[in-house]
Design a protein around this motif. Structure first.
Motif, PDB file in Angstrom:
ATOM      1  N   VAL A  46       0.839  -1.203   0.000  1.00 41.92           N
ATOM      2  CA  VAL A  46       0.000   0.000   0.000  1.00 41.92           C
ATOM      3  C   VAL A  46       0.875   1.255   0.000  1.00 41.92           C
ATOM      4  O   VAL A  46       0.660   2.200  -0.779  1.00 41.92           O
ATOM      5  N   VAL A  47       1.870   1.263   0.865  1.00 43.79           N
ATOM      6  CA  VAL A  47       2.730   2.449   0.968  1.00 43.79           C
ATOM      7  C   VAL A  47       3.476   2.681  -0.349  1.00 43.79           C
ATOM      8  O   VAL A  47       3.557   3.813  -0.845  1.00 43.79           O
ATOM      9  N   ALA A  48       4.014   1.597  -0.918  1.00 44.52           N
ATOM     10  CA  ALA A  48       4.771   1.749  -2.169  1.00 44.52           C
ATOM     11  C   ALA A  48       3.870   2.251  -3.295  1.00 44.52           C
ATOM     12  O   ALA A  48       4.283   3.101  -4.099  1.00 44.52           O
ATOM     13  N   ALA A  49       2.640   1.736  -3.360  1.00 44.08           N
ATOM     14  CA  ALA A  49       1.713   2.190  -4.407  1.00 44.08           C
ATOM     15  C   ALA A  49       1.344   3.656  -4.197  1.00 44.08           C
ATOM     16  O   ALA A  49       1.314   4.445  -5.149  1.00 44.08           O
ATOM     17  N   ARG A  50       1.082   4.031  -2.943  1.00 38.09           N
ATOM     18  CA  ARG A  50       0.761   5.441  -2.667  1.00 38.09           C
ATOM     19  C   ARG A  50       1.954   6.344  -2.989  1.00 38.09           C
ATOM     20  O   ARG A  50       1.772   7.530  -3.286  1.00 38.09           O
ATOM     21  N   ALA A  51       3.178   5.775  -2.912  1.00 37.47           N
ATOM     22  CA  ALA A  51       4.375   6.560  -3.242  1.00 37.47           C
ATOM     23  C   ALA A  51       4.585   6.670  -4.749  1.00 37.47           C
ATOM     24  O   ALA A  51       5.532   7.305  -5.195  1.00 37.47           O
ATOM     25  N   GLY A  52       3.698   6.046  -5.522  1.00 34.44           N
ATOM     26  CA  GLY A  52       3.743   6.218  -6.971  1.00 34.44           C
ATOM     27  C   GLY A  52       4.333   5.042  -7.733  1.00 34.44           C
ATOM     28  O   GLY A  52       4.423   5.097  -8.962  1.00 34.44           O
ATOM     29  N   GLY A  68     -12.885 -11.157   1.835  1.00 39.36           N
ATOM     30  CA  GLY A  68     -13.759 -10.165   1.222  1.00 39.36           C
ATOM     31  C   GLY A  68     -13.619  -8.803   1.890  1.00 39.36           C
ATOM     32  O   GLY A  68     -13.646  -7.754   1.219  1.00 39.36           O
ATOM     33  N   GLU A  69     -13.461  -8.820   3.187  1.00 41.97           N
ATOM     34  CA  GLU A  69     -13.267  -7.576   3.947  1.00 41.97           C
ATOM     35  C   GLU A  69     -11.990  -6.872   3.476  1.00 41.97           C
ATOM     36  O   GLU A  69     -11.969  -5.644   3.289  1.00 41.97           O
ATOM     37  N   LEU A  70     -10.940  -7.657   3.238  1.00 44.45           N
ATOM     38  CA  LEU A  70      -9.678  -7.084   2.755  1.00 44.45           C
ATOM     39  C   LEU A  70      -9.840  -6.479   1.362  1.00 44.45           C
ATOM     40  O   LEU A  70      -9.372  -5.366   1.089  1.00 44.45           O
ATOM     41  N   ALA A  71     -10.494  -7.243   0.490  1.00 43.50           N
ATOM     42  CA  ALA A  71     -10.666  -6.760  -0.886  1.00 43.50           C
ATOM     43  C   ALA A  71     -11.433  -5.439  -0.899  1.00 43.50           C
ATOM     44  O   ALA A  71     -11.068  -4.501  -1.619  1.00 43.50           O
ATOM     45  N   ALA A  72     -12.451  -5.360  -0.079  1.00 39.02           N
ATOM     46  CA  ALA A  72     -13.248  -4.124  -0.023  1.00 39.02           C
ATOM     47  C   ALA A  72     -12.415  -2.969   0.524  1.00 39.02           C
ATOM     48  O   ALA A  72     -12.471  -1.837   0.017  1.00 39.02           O
ATOM     49  N   ALA A  73     -11.610  -3.260   1.534  1.00 37.95           N
ATOM     50  CA  ALA A  73     -10.819  -2.198   2.168  1.00 37.95           C
ATOM     51  C   ALA A  73      -9.734  -1.657   1.244  1.00 37.95           C
ATOM     52  O   ALA A  73      -9.318  -0.502   1.369  1.00 37.95           O
ATOM     53  N   LEU A  74      -9.285  -2.492   0.301  1.00 40.60           N
ATOM     54  CA  LEU A  74      -8.186  -2.072  -0.589  1.00 40.60           C
ATOM     55  C   LEU A  74      -8.675  -1.588  -1.954  1.00 40.60           C
ATOM     56  O   LEU A  74      -7.859  -1.235  -2.813  1.00 40.60           O
ATOM     57  N   ALA A  75      -9.980  -1.556  -2.132  1.00 40.54           N
ATOM     58  CA  ALA A  75     -10.529  -1.260  -3.468  1.00 40.54           C
ATOM     59  C   ALA A  75     -10.027   0.065  -4.031  1.00 40.54           C
ATOM     60  O   ALA A  75      -9.848   0.193  -5.252  1.00 40.54           O
ATOM     61  N   ASP A  76      -9.770   1.038  -3.173  1.00 38.34           N
ATOM     62  CA  ASP A  76      -9.364   2.358  -3.672  1.00 38.34           C
ATOM     63  C   ASP A  76      -7.853   2.576  -3.679  1.00 38.34           C
ATOM     64  O   ASP A  76      -7.388   3.682  -3.991  1.00 38.34           O
ATOM     65  N   GLU A  77      -7.087   1.566  -3.306  1.00 35.96           N
ATOM     66  CA  GLU A  77      -5.625   1.748  -3.298  1.00 35.96           C
ATOM     67  C   GLU A  77      -5.098   1.708  -4.737  1.00 35.96           C
ATOM     68  O   GLU A  77      -5.598   0.945  -5.565  1.00 35.96           O
ATOM     69  N   PRO A  78      -4.055   2.509  -5.025  1.00 40.10           N
ATOM     70  CA  PRO A  78      -3.616   2.661  -6.430  1.00 40.10           C
ATOM     71  C   PRO A  78      -2.666   1.552  -6.908  1.00 40.10           C
ATOM     72  O   PRO A  78      -1.590   1.827  -7.438  1.00 40.10           O
ATOM     73  N   PHE A  79      -3.097   0.295  -6.720  1.00 42.23           N
ATOM     74  CA  PHE A  79      -2.287  -0.816  -7.223  1.00 42.23           C
ATOM     75  C   PHE A  79      -2.402  -0.909  -8.738  1.00 42.23           C
ATOM     76  O   PHE A  79      -3.473  -0.652  -9.305  1.00 42.23           O
ATOM     77  N   LEU A 251      11.195   2.951   0.585  1.00 39.96           N
ATOM     78  CA  LEU A 251      12.551   2.689   0.072  1.00 39.96           C
ATOM     79  C   LEU A 251      12.475   1.916  -1.246  1.00 39.96           C
ATOM     80  O   LEU A 251      13.143   2.280  -2.225  1.00 39.96           O
ATOM     81  N   ALA A 252      11.648   0.893  -1.300  1.00 38.61           N
ATOM     82  CA  ALA A 252      11.530   0.111  -2.544  1.00 38.61           C
ATOM     83  C   ALA A 252      10.983   0.974  -3.677  1.00 38.61           C
ATOM     84  O   ALA A 252      11.465   0.901  -4.818  1.00 38.61           O
ATOM     85  N   ALA A 253       9.997   1.805  -3.372  1.00 42.51           N
ATOM     86  CA  ALA A 253       9.424   2.697  -4.396  1.00 42.51           C
ATOM     87  C   ALA A 253      10.482   3.681  -4.895  1.00 42.51           C
ATOM     88  O   ALA A 253      10.563   3.973  -6.092  1.00 42.51           O
ATOM     89  N   GLY A 254      11.278   4.183  -3.986  1.00 38.29           N
ATOM     90  CA  GLY A 254      12.325   5.134  -4.354  1.00 38.29           C
ATOM     91  C   GLY A 254      13.368   4.490  -5.247  1.00 38.29           C
ATOM     92  O   GLY A 254      13.793   5.077  -6.246  1.00 38.29           O
ATOM     93  N   LEU A 255      13.778   3.276  -4.892  1.00 41.14           N
ATOM     94  CA  LEU A 255      14.773   2.581  -5.724  1.00 41.14           C
ATOM     95  C   LEU A 255      14.193   2.258  -7.094  1.00 41.14           C
ATOM     96  O   LEU A 255      14.870   2.380  -8.111  1.00 41.14           O
ATOM     97  N   LEU A 256      12.897   1.871  -7.129  1.00 33.22           N
ATOM     98  CA  LEU A 256      12.239   1.594  -8.406  1.00 33.22           C
ATOM     99  C   LEU A 256      12.199   2.845  -9.277  1.00 33.22           C
ATOM    100  O   LEU A 256      12.336   2.775 -10.499  1.00 33.22           O
ATOM    101  N   ALA A 257      12.003   4.005  -8.626  1.00 34.50           N
ATOM    102  CA  ALA A 257      11.928   5.272  -9.365  1.00 34.50           C
ATOM    103  C   ALA A 257      13.306   5.761  -9.801  1.00 34.50           C
ATOM    104  O   ALA A 257      13.414   6.794 -10.468  1.00 34.50           O
TER     105      ALA A 257
END
Ligand code: ATP
Length: 297
Positions: A46-52, A68-79, A251-257
């Motif tokens: 979630v953090v890495a996706a929010r970091a772009g 199902g509860e997890l899927a609903a909770a993550l529906a708006d995350e930018p994966f 950190l992973a998002a930064g290295l990917l970028a």
């Protein structure tokens, strides 16, 4: 586009504020309870996706209402993509006890994470190519984690391993790691050393970049370029839960970028300082606006 594949656990966090953390044999009555998505894999994805980052999150879950509860909770995350791997075991559950000073104790039930097979792990990483990064934690079995790391390296991808939770021997994985991130307790358990010496030992054991996080003390890194201390960003601590996950995801998002390592570490520590200033784990993760990783920064 370069892809960050996070292969890890996802579960429900049952968060209970307690007057103090229990001692052995003690029953502590909680002040209340709340439910939230959790798991190191989930939080870091979630953090890495929010970091772009272009994140594909792959996680084993049960065939139950909690999935199902997890899927609903993550529906708006930018994966970019989200793949649940249904298991016979129930969806994982963690009980988080949080004391008034922000310290926490965590009990995790991880049968779904544990039951991910090596074949499922190998299939998950088959999409990777040489531009990509695989981010792993310690919640899956040693065999599945090793299979995923080997598959990623075979495809030329970089492997980042967060050693939390430390529950099996990570030594065979270290030579496969572009980055290993351990907190002070994990680093000492693996190397019998502390601080910079522990980072140096993790690097010598095979990780191209070893990062040992030191809470409010920031972190130390060891690589072919030498050792470096990176001070933390000062923060008023409310609840440290999720600081490590925030650090790893950013950190992973930064290295990917394509950020240089010190800049990626700085972004990770800025983000983790936001998390420690907020109660809870998932609820404390910084939002996209405060996390965006800018390669030009
Ligand atoms: P947790 O298990 O609480 O999520 P962790 O044990 O995996 O965390 P830490 O070493 O405690 O990891 O913290 C990771 C990073 O978070 C640190 O390197 C630092 O940048 C930041 N951090 C943690 N605690 C603080 C604090 N009190 N003030 C500022 N930054 C902090």
């Amino acid at each position: 586009m370069r892809r960050l594949l996070v292969l890890g656990n996802a579960g429900i966090d049952l968060v209970c504020p307690v007057p103090h953390l229990p001692r052995a044999g003690e029953t502590v009555v909680a002040h209340g309870q709340s439910r939230a998505p959790g798991g190191k894999g989930l939080n870091q994805a979630v953090v890495a996706a929010r970091a772009g980052a272009a994140v594909t999150f792959v996680a084993p879950v049960g065939r139950d209402a909690a999935a199902g509860e997890l899927a609903a909770a993550l529906a708006d995350e930018p994966f970019q993509a989200l793949h649940w791997l249904p298991q016979a075991a129930p969806t994982d559950l963690s009980l988080l006890m949080v004391a008034p000073d922000g310290e926490n104790s965590i009990l995790s039930l991880g049968a779904a994470a544990d039951s991910l097979s090596t074949a499922e792990a190998e299939a998950a990483v088959a999409v990777l190519d040489s531009q990509d990064i695989l981010l792993l934690q310690g919640n899956l079995s040693a065999a599945a984690t090793l299979a995923a790391a080997r598959g990623a390296v075979d495809r030329g991808a970089q492997v980042c391993l967060n050693t939390a939770p430390l529950r099996w021997d990570v030594a065979p994985l270290l030579p496969l790691c572009a980055v290993v991130i351990a907190n002070a307790v994990e680093a000492e358990a693996i190397t019998s050393l502390t601080g910079p010496a522990a980072a140096e030992a993790l690097h010598r054991a095979g990780a191209a970049l070893a990062v040992v996080t030191l809470g409010a003390g920031g972190c130390v890194t060891a690589s072919a370029g030498g050792m470096q201390h990176h001070p933390a960003v000062p923060a008023a601590t409310v609840d440290t839960t999720g600081a490590g996950d925030t650090f790893c995801g950013v950190l992973a998002a930064g290295l990917l970028a394509g950020l240089p390592m010190p800049a990626a570490i700085a972004a990770a520590q800025r983000a983790a300082a936001i998390t420690v200033g907020r109660p809870g784990a998932f609820a404390a993760l910084p939002d996209a606006a405060s996390l965006r990783v800018d390669p030009a920064a």
